[in-house]
Design a protein around this motif. Sequence first.
Motif, PDB file in Angstrom:
ATOM      1  N   LYS A   5      43.653   2.519 -12.589  1.00  0.00           N
ATOM      2  CA  LYS A   5      44.994   2.699 -12.080  1.00  0.00           C
ATOM      3  C   LYS A   5      45.663   1.371 -12.592  1.00  0.00           C
ATOM      4  O   LYS A   5      47.240   1.609 -12.759  1.00  0.00           O
ATOM      5  CB  LYS A   5      45.257   2.810 -10.689  1.00  0.00           C
ATOM      6  N   ASP A  35      38.384  11.129 -16.189  1.00  0.00           N
ATOM      7  CA  ASP A  35      38.989  10.324 -15.114  1.00  0.00           C
ATOM      8  C   ASP A  35      40.403   9.588 -15.567  1.00  0.00           C
ATOM      9  O   ASP A  35      41.122   9.134 -14.949  1.00  0.00           O
ATOM     10  CB  ASP A  35      38.141   9.119 -14.781  1.00  0.00           C
ATOM     11  N   GLU A  53      42.704  10.776 -17.136  1.00  0.00           N
ATOM     12  CA  GLU A  53      43.809  12.060 -16.956  1.00  0.00           C
ATOM     13  C   GLU A  53      44.388  11.787 -15.551  1.00  0.00           C
ATOM     14  O   GLU A  53      45.536  12.234 -15.260  1.00  0.00           O
ATOM     15  CB  GLU A  53      43.209  13.591 -16.937  1.00  0.00           C
ATOM     16  N   GLN A  54      43.690  10.784 -14.603  1.00  0.00           N
ATOM     17  CA  GLN A  54      44.409  10.389 -13.442  1.00  0.00           C
ATOM     18  C   GLN A  54      45.121   9.458 -13.395  1.00  0.00           C
ATOM     19  O   GLN A  54      45.756   9.127 -12.236  1.00  0.00           O
ATOM     20  CB  GLN A  54      43.240  10.739 -12.445  1.00  0.00           C
ATOM     21  N   ARG A  56      37.743   2.474 -10.353  1.00  0.00           N
ATOM     22  CA  ARG A  56      38.833   3.563 -10.483  1.00  0.00           C
ATOM     23  C   ARG A  56      40.163   2.740 -10.172  1.00  0.00           C
ATOM     24  O   ARG A  56      41.154   2.887 -10.576  1.00  0.00           O
ATOM     25  CB  ARG A  56      38.533   4.540  -9.291  1.00  0.00           C
TER      26      ARG A  56
END
Length: 237
Positions: A124, A152, A154-155, A120
């Motif tokens: 980013k 995921d 979308e974050q 994750r």
Amino acid sequence: MAVEGGMKCVKFLLYILVLAFWACAVGLIAVGVAVHFTLNETIPVGSTAGSVVPIVIIALGTFLFLVAFVGCCATCKENYCLMTTFAIFLSLIVLIEVAAAIAGYIFRDKVKSEFDKGFRDEMKQYEKNNTAQFLDELQEGFKCCGATNYTDWEQVPQMAKNRVPDSCCINITQNCGTNFKPSDINQEGCVEKIGNWLKHRALVLAGVALGVTFVEILGVIFACCLMKSIRSGYEVM
């Protein structure tokens, strides 16, 4: 004479085991190097698993190679001290392997959670420092999308709404991830899919390690038998 003949057999078998240990040591070093490159391609940079696992395997292989050399010298010269050193070090390797197996089983969930967090974090940083290429290769190669699933993405701040990397698409074409339909992209998350892939290979590695450990235990037993014979003053040449 029966004891002498038996010890000759043990000595011969110990020579064979020493050769097997050398082969196993070379195999461990090769596996460690292979694991290093495999994890670098599948685990985000900086992950604990990616840096520790191959180092431990390579170090264990190197140590086993040196121990096998001591065992060869001890068997050839029938030296009690060298044989004792060989038996102790070989026992130590067995204990390390058992401890590593137990630790791997206990911390398996932690490794997976670290992998999830690392993946994750890489998402980013998408499109920065070659991270995009790294994640695209993973998603395309494993036919997955995101950590848990495609939502995921979308974050991720720099990703536009209703957009995922093109590598998420079932049939990859330019801009296929823009204004996508869920049916056109891979639904399974990369953490689960890559985790299952690594788990399968870990089971194979565990099976091989179990066989090696059994051979090492035989080596310890034979070394102890030969130590007893040497100490008792039997001629085993």
